[in-house]
Design a protein around this motif. Sequence first.
Motif, PDB file in Angstrom:
ATOM      1  N   ILE A 178     -30.747   8.033  21.692  1.00 34.67           N
ATOM      2  CA  ILE A 178     -29.907   6.892  21.564  1.00 34.67           C
ATOM      3  C   ILE A 178     -29.292   6.225  22.358  1.00 34.67           C
ATOM      4  O   ILE A 178     -29.353   5.198  22.901  1.00 34.67           O
ATOM      5  N   ALA A 179     -28.653   7.341  23.415  1.00 33.75           N
ATOM      6  CA  ALA A 179     -27.823   6.912  24.597  1.00 33.75           C
ATOM      7  C   ALA A 179     -28.944   6.653  25.568  1.00 33.75           C
ATOM      8  O   ALA A 179     -28.587   5.559  26.448  1.00 33.75           O
ATOM      9  N   HIS A 190     -33.963  -2.855  19.162  1.00 35.96           N
ATOM     10  CA  HIS A 190     -34.624  -1.705  19.155  1.00 35.96           C
ATOM     11  C   HIS A 190     -33.851  -0.582  19.057  1.00 35.96           C
ATOM     12  O   HIS A 190     -34.252   0.403  18.131  1.00 35.96           O
ATOM     13  N   LEU A 191     -32.691  -0.248  19.346  1.00 39.66           N
ATOM     14  CA  LEU A 191     -31.828   0.712  19.159  1.00 39.66           C
ATOM     15  C   LEU A 191     -31.440   0.660  17.450  1.00 39.66           C
ATOM     16  O   LEU A 191     -31.431   1.653  17.220  1.00 39.66           O
ATOM     17  N   VAL A 192     -31.155  -0.365  17.092  1.00 41.45           N
ATOM     18  CA  VAL A 192     -30.504  -0.452  15.754  1.00 41.45           C
ATOM     19  C   VAL A 192     -31.951   0.135  14.801  1.00 41.45           C
ATOM     20  O   VAL A 192     -31.606   0.853  13.994  1.00 41.45           O
ATOM     21  N   SER A 193     -32.875  -0.417  15.164  1.00 42.00           N
ATOM     22  CA  SER A 193     -34.406   0.152  14.402  1.00 42.00           C
ATOM     23  C   SER A 193     -34.296   1.537  14.653  1.00 42.00           C
ATOM     24  O   SER A 193     -34.985   2.028  13.555  1.00 42.00           O
ATOM     25  N   PHE A 194     -34.341   2.069  15.603  1.00 40.48           N
ATOM     26  CA  PHE A 194     -34.679   3.255  15.932  1.00 40.48           C
ATOM     27  C   PHE A 194     -33.661   4.218  15.284  1.00 40.48           C
ATOM     28  O   PHE A 194     -34.132   5.193  14.598  1.00 40.48           O
ATOM     29  N   ILE A 195     -32.354   3.897  15.094  1.00 41.36           N
ATOM     30  CA  ILE A 195     -31.286   4.563  14.172  1.00 41.36           C
ATOM     31  C   ILE A 195     -31.931   4.502  13.050  1.00 41.36           C
ATOM     32  O   ILE A 195     -31.606   5.846  12.216  1.00 41.36           O
ATOM     33  N   ALA A 196     -32.056   3.628  12.387  1.00 44.89           N
ATOM     34  CA  ALA A 196     -32.440   3.411  10.875  1.00 44.89           C
ATOM     35  C   ALA A 196     -33.943   4.106  10.750  1.00 44.89           C
ATOM     36  O   ALA A 196     -33.946   4.806   9.433  1.00 44.89           O
ATOM     37  N   ALA A 217     -41.745  14.662  20.315  1.00 43.42           N
ATOM     38  CA  ALA A 217     -42.981  13.971  20.040  1.00 43.42           C
ATOM     39  C   ALA A 217     -42.801  12.872  18.637  1.00 43.42           C
ATOM     40  O   ALA A 217     -43.134  11.910  18.722  1.00 43.42           O
ATOM     41  N   ALA A 218     -42.132  13.584  17.730  1.00 38.73           N
ATOM     42  CA  ALA A 218     -41.952  13.129  16.626  1.00 38.73           C
ATOM     43  C   ALA A 218     -41.048  11.950  16.572  1.00 38.73           C
ATOM     44  O   ALA A 218     -40.861  10.888  16.093  1.00 38.73           O
ATOM     45  N   LEU A 219     -39.923  12.139  17.300  1.00 41.34           N
ATOM     46  CA  LEU A 219     -38.886  11.220  17.560  1.00 41.34           C
ATOM     47  C   LEU A 219     -39.088  10.100  18.476  1.00 41.34           C
ATOM     48  O   LEU A 219     -38.923   8.905  18.248  1.00 41.34           O
ATOM     49  N   LYS A 225     -42.361   2.936  17.292  1.00 39.68           N
ATOM     50  CA  LYS A 225     -42.219   2.125  15.807  1.00 39.68           C
ATOM     51  C   LYS A 225     -41.049   1.103  15.998  1.00 39.68           C
ATOM     52  O   LYS A 225     -41.336   0.165  15.524  1.00 39.68           O
ATOM     53  N   ALA A 226     -39.822   1.500  16.669  1.00 34.96           N
ATOM     54  CA  ALA A 226     -38.751   0.681  16.635  1.00 34.96           C
ATOM     55  C   ALA A 226     -38.701  -0.381  17.691  1.00 34.96           C
ATOM     56  O   ALA A 226     -38.278  -1.442  17.896  1.00 34.96           O
ATOM     57  N   GLY A 227     -40.034  -0.399  18.184  1.00 36.26           N
ATOM     58  CA  GLY A 227     -40.040  -1.225  19.377  1.00 36.26           C
ATOM     59  C   GLY A 227     -39.487  -0.989  21.084  1.00 36.26           C
ATOM     60  O   GLY A 227     -39.715  -1.666  21.953  1.00 36.26           O
ATOM     61  N   VAL A 228     -39.325   0.370  21.007  1.00 37.69           N
ATOM     62  CA  VAL A 228     -38.551   0.779  22.233  1.00 37.69           C
ATOM     63  C   VAL A 228     -39.947   0.885  23.151  1.00 37.69           C
ATOM     64  O   VAL A 228     -40.746   1.523  22.576  1.00 37.69           O
ATOM     65  N   PRO A 229     -39.838   0.391  24.413  1.00 37.23           N
ATOM     66  CA  PRO A 229     -41.144   0.427  25.215  1.00 37.23           C
ATOM     67  C   PRO A 229     -41.593   1.848  25.634  1.00 37.23           C
ATOM     68  O   PRO A 229     -40.469   2.648  25.728  1.00 37.23           O
TER      69      PRO A 229
END
Length: 327
Positions: A178-179, A190-196, A217-219, A225-229
């Motif tokens: 996250i950091a 992207h961060l908000v979506s990743f946390i969700a 790898a799962a994380l 999927k959250a849009g993080v490049p």
Amino acid sequence: MAGTNSQDNRNKAAKRQARADRQAATAAAQQAQAEQAAKERRQQTIIGAVVVAIVVVLIAVIGIVVYHNVHKSNATKNLTVQDAYSQLQNVKSTPKGANDKGGFLISKDGYGKKVAGVPTVGEYFDPLCPGCANFNREVDPTLKSLMDAGQINLELYPMSFLDGSSTDQYSSRASGAIAYIAGHDDNPDHLVSFIASIYAANFQPEEGQNYKPVSDAALKEQALKAGVPESVASKAFGREYQDWLSAINTYTPKRPELWNTEGQNKGAMTTPTVTFNGTTLDMTKVSSLGMDLKTAVLNSIGLTSSQVGKEGQLPSIGASGKPVSLG
């Protein structure tokens, strides 16, 4: 007659010899057994000595580990909040964009750009915390709508105190990611979506005895999927912020403004912790009133459900007011 006596004598001699042979064989067998028993006793003595030595070493090692853990725990416990704050400031590797208390501010304008005249809602959470997941699922979509409409600023405070409730330091791996994402991906959506995504009911692992390992790898897949490049997600699990997270775990619970003011956890910080302009939402009161979390948050900032996401309809507490009393 002489022939008969001679034959008898030979028979007797043969019997004596057979008896002597049996006795010799028995003696030899007994000697062999005695030698084998002695050999086994020597081996057992050696094995026993080795086992004792190993046990002594293990006890010594365990004793050192326990001592250091207890010593560290006591040292942390005895730190003042100011000392803990100073330690946090002295951590060498800190995430880009993190504030001095370990949070990441986001608004409709992006990272670190506070919208004027609106409240700042702070969220303190651990990725493994089931209560944090519940809050995220119930309230964060509303907070995201409020943020996108410029009605609030949002501060996210990832923690990792539940590492011990997993077998693979899940909390610090997820919070470290996250950091990293916050400091290397310019799009806070992207961060908000990743946390969700890591709080999703079909992804978040259980804590404690029912925990099942979750790979990097799962994380990473959740991040993509959250849009993080890919360029960011592939480096988000390098764990370079371990010291920073450790310092946060020491400092944050010592902040009296985050402590529960009533209930069984009075005088201690728990997660999730939610603040409005720095004042903590009283979760015990929310529960005693039978109020759902979304309603409690909206009432606290002075908005109704129908006003969520409406630009220009601003919370009544503004940028510095205390949350509205829930009753």
